[in-house]
Design an enzyme around this catalytic site. Structure first.
Site, short mmCIF file in Angstrom:
data_model
loop_
_atom_site.label_atom_id
_atom_site.label_comp_id
_atom_site.label_asym_id
_atom_site.label_seq_id
_atom_site.Cartn_x
_atom_site.Cartn_y
_atom_site.Cartn_z
N CYS A 253 29.37 -27.54 63.56
CA CYS A 253 30.22 -26.52 62.94
C CYS A 253 31.71 -26.74 63.23
CB CYS A 253 29.73 -25.13 63.32
SG CYS A 253 30.05 -23.97 62.00
N HIS A 337 23.90 -24.95 61.69
CA HIS A 337 23.43 -24.75 63.07
C HIS A 337 22.00 -25.24 63.26
CE1 HIS A 337 26.93 -22.68 64.64
NE2 HIS A 337 27.10 -22.32 63.39
N GLU A 339 20.51 -25.61 65.90
CA GLU A 339 19.89 -24.82 66.98
C GLU A 339 19.47 -23.44 66.48
OE1 GLU A 339 23.04 -24.89 66.41
OE2 GLU A 339 23.86 -22.93 66.86
N1 LIG Z 1 30.41 -21.52 63.73
C1 LIG Z 1 31.51 -22.23 63.80
O1 LIG Z 1 31.69 -23.16 64.57
C2 LIG Z 1 32.63 -21.81 62.89
C3 LIG Z 1 33.49 -22.97 62.49
C4 LIG Z 1 34.87 -22.61 61.98
N2 LIG Z 1 35.61 -22.12 63.02
C5 LIG Z 1 34.80 -21.80 60.74
O2 LIG Z 1 34.84 -20.57 60.74
O3 LIG Z 1 34.68 -22.43 59.72
#
Ligand SMILES: NC(=O)CC[C@H](N)C(=O)O
Length: 356
Positions: A253, A337, A339
């Site tokens: 992410c 994700h 996980e």
């Molecule tokens: N879950 C995250 O890592 C979010 C990634 C990033 N900060 C976004 O909002 O796109």
């Protein structure tokens, strides 16, 4: 409309980006996901709170989000793991919540116009004009939010997924991999899944120098999830750059977005992002489609990536980049994700990192 846990919220106001989350379950994991810092989370599932809150479903030690917006708050809780009601939990953590909101109308507005800055205030004297004025005084773009959620010193992580919940029996045998995990707002389930797959993990702060990481001679480095704008944290991109090609790396992410930038690509803010447990993603190499958990407002623009970087996964809802790889440099990353927590287990982490 009614606030939860009113007394501790008197005189409070919060300004945050309003995002909608389509998960049917897992509000506790969502509340404790540090990537929600800077945001109000509106749940599209109309009935929230019915299983209360328990000790095992925390994704971090705190709630970093600005507030929770829901349609209907369950009047009772019924679950064998429940230790507290959702209202009491939010009150103790001084997190604002509001229910009896027309969440469907707000979601339609956000889908149509894109995510917007909202204001939640308990100051009844504020006029609509005041609130509008306030909403224009803050923006999530360009703000470093990982500084507030990262740990301040390195620590070892040992907890695995509890055996009752571990669905993946297909474990890797042999060598224990030493993994350094950069904490940009890391979710505990990333660490639990790595530990369950036999990794020895050292979590380090977002500002941990790349040179120190290399001295620790890890088998791999993980760049975690984290809140906010990846363009607002150039120090993190610099750290990633300094590690590329020297050690296998994996990004999740925010970590994926930082890797995209470190490779020379650009990130952009999406219209309303992806937040929920029902996003179909295709692995282009195998053709396999996983239903995935997602939470992000930014994405990597694949057209800006240099030659040699492969887009490995795409989000089937809108065709955006959901994964990258640069095999010759042992780089891979996912925008979503693996996980989960909450969400489906289709993309379990072990399958991803053992491919490195
Ligand atoms: N879950 C995250 O890592 C979010 C990634 C990033 N900060 C976004 O909002 O796109």
């Amino acid at each position: 409309m009614a606030p939860f846990g009113e007394p501790s919220h008197l005189g409070r106001k919060e300004l945050k980006l309003v995002v909608f989350n389509t998960s049917l379950t897992g509000y506790q994991e969502i509340l404790t996901d540090p990537s929600y810092a800077g945001q109000f989370v509106l749940m599209t599932c109309p009935h929230i709170g019915n299983t209360g809150v328990n000790f095992g479903d925390e994704e971090s030690s705190q709630c970093f989000l600005g507030g929770l917006v829901i349609r209907s708050l369950s009047i009772g809780t019924s679950n064998w793991r429940c230790v507290e009601s959702l209202g009491d939990y939010l009150t103790k953590r001084n997190i604002m919540g509001i229910y009896d909101v027309d969440t469907r109308a707000i979601t339609r507005r956000l889908r149509q116009d894109g995510s917007l800055i909202g204001v939640l205030s308990t100051e009844e004297s504020r006029t609509d004009g005041d609130l509008l004025q306030m909403s224009r005084s803050w923006d999530i773009v360009g703000v470093d939010l990982i500084g507030d959620v990262s740990c301040t010193s390195p620590y070892e992580w040992v907890d695995k997924t509890e055996s009752d919940w571990d669905f993946n029996t297909n474990k890797r045998d042999g060598k224990t991999f030493n993994v350094i995990a950069y904490d940009f707002g890391i979710k505990h389930n990333i660490l639990r899944r790595l530990a369950s797959h036999g990794c020895k993990i050292t979590v380090v702060p977002a500002t941990w120098p790349a040179s120190e990481t290399l001295i620790m001679k890890p088998d791999g480095v993980l760049f975690s999830n984290g809140p906010g704008d990846p363009s607002a944290v150039p120090y993190a991109v610099q750290t990633v750059k300094e590690l590329l090609g020297k050690v296998p790396v994996f990004g999740i992410c925010m970590g994926h977005q930082l890797l995209g930038q470190a490779l020379g690509g650009k990130t952009f803010k999406m219209k309303f992002g992806h937040h929920g447990g029902n996003h179909p993603v295709r692995d282009i190499r195998s053709g396999r489609v996983d239903i995935s958990a997602q939470n992000h407002n930014y994405a990597v623009d694949p057209a800006t990536l240099p030659e040699g970087v492969e887009v490995t996964h795409i989000n089937l809802n809108d065709g955006t980049c959901a994964g990258l790889a640069f095999p010759s440099m042992k780089i891979m990353s996912l925008q979503y994700h693996p996980e989960a927590s909450p969400g489906p287990h289709d993309s379990d982490l072990g399958k991803q990192y053992t491919a490195l």
